[in-house]
Design a protein around this motif. Sequence first.
Motif, short mmCIF file in Angstrom:
data_model
loop_
_atom_site.label_atom_id
_atom_site.label_comp_id
_atom_site.label_asym_id
_atom_site.label_seq_id
_atom_site.Cartn_x
_atom_site.Cartn_y
_atom_site.Cartn_z
N PRO A 51 -7.88 12.70 -1.96
CA PRO A 51 -7.99 11.42 -2.69
C PRO A 51 -6.68 11.03 -3.36
O PRO A 51 -6.33 9.85 -3.42
CB PRO A 51 -9.08 11.68 -3.72
CG PRO A 51 -9.86 12.83 -3.22
CD PRO A 51 -8.92 13.65 -2.41
N LEU A 52 -5.94 12.02 -3.84
CA LEU A 52 -4.67 11.73 -4.51
C LEU A 52 -3.65 11.20 -3.48
O LEU A 52 -2.92 10.24 -3.77
CB LEU A 52 -4.13 12.99 -5.19
CG LEU A 52 -2.88 12.79 -6.06
CD1 LEU A 52 -3.15 11.78 -7.16
CD2 LEU A 52 -2.44 14.12 -6.62
N ILE A 53 -3.61 11.80 -2.31
CA ILE A 53 -2.70 11.35 -1.25
C ILE A 53 -3.08 9.92 -0.81
O ILE A 53 -2.21 9.07 -0.62
CB ILE A 53 -2.72 12.33 -0.06
CG1 ILE A 53 -2.14 13.67 -0.47
CG2 ILE A 53 -1.97 11.74 1.13
CD1 ILE A 53 -2.29 14.75 0.58
N LEU A 54 -4.36 9.67 -0.66
CA LEU A 54 -4.80 8.32 -0.26
C LEU A 54 -4.47 7.29 -1.33
O LEU A 54 -4.07 6.16 -1.02
CB LEU A 54 -6.30 8.32 0.03
CG LEU A 54 -6.75 9.05 1.29
CD1 LEU A 54 -8.27 9.06 1.37
CD2 LEU A 54 -6.17 8.39 2.52
N LEU A 55 -4.61 7.66 -2.59
CA LEU A 55 -4.31 6.75 -3.69
C LEU A 55 -2.82 6.43 -3.73
O LEU A 55 -2.43 5.26 -3.85
CB LEU A 55 -4.75 7.37 -5.02
CG LEU A 55 -4.53 6.51 -6.27
CD1 LEU A 55 -5.34 5.23 -6.18
CD2 LEU A 55 -4.85 7.30 -7.51
N VAL A 56 -1.98 7.42 -3.58
CA VAL A 56 -0.54 7.22 -3.62
C VAL A 56 -0.09 6.40 -2.40
O VAL A 56 0.72 5.47 -2.52
CB VAL A 56 0.21 8.59 -3.67
CG1 VAL A 56 1.71 8.39 -3.49
CG2 VAL A 56 -0.07 9.29 -4.99
N SER A 57 -0.63 6.73 -1.23
CA SER A 57 -0.24 5.98 -0.03
C SER A 57 -0.72 4.53 -0.12
O SER A 57 -0.04 3.61 0.34
CB SER A 57 -0.77 6.66 1.24
OG SER A 57 -2.18 6.65 1.25
N ILE A 105 0.75 -1.17 -0.79
CA ILE A 105 0.62 -2.43 -1.52
C ILE A 105 1.99 -2.93 -1.96
O ILE A 105 2.31 -4.12 -1.83
CB ILE A 105 -0.33 -2.27 -2.73
CG1 ILE A 105 -1.76 -2.09 -2.24
CG2 ILE A 105 -0.23 -3.49 -3.66
CD1 ILE A 105 -2.75 -1.78 -3.34
N ILE A 106 2.82 -2.01 -2.46
CA ILE A 106 4.17 -2.39 -2.89
C ILE A 106 4.99 -2.86 -1.69
O ILE A 106 5.72 -3.86 -1.76
CB ILE A 106 4.86 -1.20 -3.61
CG1 ILE A 106 4.14 -0.94 -4.95
CG2 ILE A 106 6.33 -1.51 -3.85
CD1 ILE A 106 4.58 0.33 -5.65
N LEU A 107 4.88 -2.16 -0.55
CA LEU A 107 5.62 -2.55 0.64
C LEU A 107 5.14 -3.90 1.19
O LEU A 107 5.93 -4.65 1.76
CB LEU A 107 5.50 -1.47 1.73
CG LEU A 107 6.25 -0.16 1.45
CD1 LEU A 107 5.92 0.85 2.54
CD2 LEU A 107 7.74 -0.40 1.36
N SER A 108 3.88 -4.21 1.01
CA SER A 108 3.36 -5.48 1.53
C SER A 108 4.00 -6.67 0.83
O SER A 108 4.13 -7.74 1.41
CB SER A 108 1.84 -5.52 1.41
OG SER A 108 1.47 -5.64 0.05
N PHE A 109 4.41 -6.49 -0.42
CA PHE A 109 5.07 -7.59 -1.12
C PHE A 109 6.43 -7.90 -0.50
O PHE A 109 6.86 -9.03 -0.44
CB PHE A 109 5.24 -7.27 -2.61
CG PHE A 109 3.95 -7.34 -3.38
CD1 PHE A 109 3.28 -8.55 -3.55
CD2 PHE A 109 3.41 -6.20 -3.95
CE1 PHE A 109 2.11 -8.62 -4.26
CE2 PHE A 109 2.23 -6.26 -4.65
CZ PHE A 109 1.58 -7.47 -4.81
N PHE A 110 7.14 -6.86 -0.02
CA PHE A 110 8.46 -7.06 0.57
C PHE A 110 8.37 -7.60 2.00
O PHE A 110 9.16 -8.43 2.40
CB PHE A 110 9.26 -5.74 0.56
CG PHE A 110 9.58 -5.27 -0.83
CD1 PHE A 110 10.49 -5.97 -1.61
CD2 PHE A 110 9.00 -4.14 -1.35
CE1 PHE A 110 10.80 -5.54 -2.89
CE2 PHE A 110 9.29 -3.71 -2.63
CZ PHE A 110 10.19 -4.41 -3.40
#
Length: 118
Positions: free
Chosen positions: A4-10, A15-20
């Motif tokens: 769950p932690l890996i999925l949350l971080v990814s 989401i951040i990359l989608s803005f760029f």
Amino acid sequence: MDIPLILLVSGIILIILSFFFGTSSRKHEDEIENISISLHQETNQLKKRLRAIEEELMIGVGPIPKGKQPKPKPVHEIIVNQILSLQAQGYTIPEIAKRSSLSDDEVMNVLKSRGVLL
């Protein structure tokens, strides 16, 4: 608990990359929208021109069916007298039509209505 932690971080990274990367797709969307708007405007202009040409050429006006032909206009009595006089002088129907500014058929109708032609 690591999954769950890996999925949350990814997910946060994506989401951040989608803005760029979203701006490049927005540019394409804007270009497509501008093209579609200009195409729509050109289509409307062509439709207006086509309507104007159709009106000038009066497309759709064909020969009048026999049942719906307009009734001939009544010929003025002076012209009727002129036709009768010319016929009595020996003029032919085409000559009478030319002198009275009527068609051959109208001259013949006048002569038939007065009993000169049978």
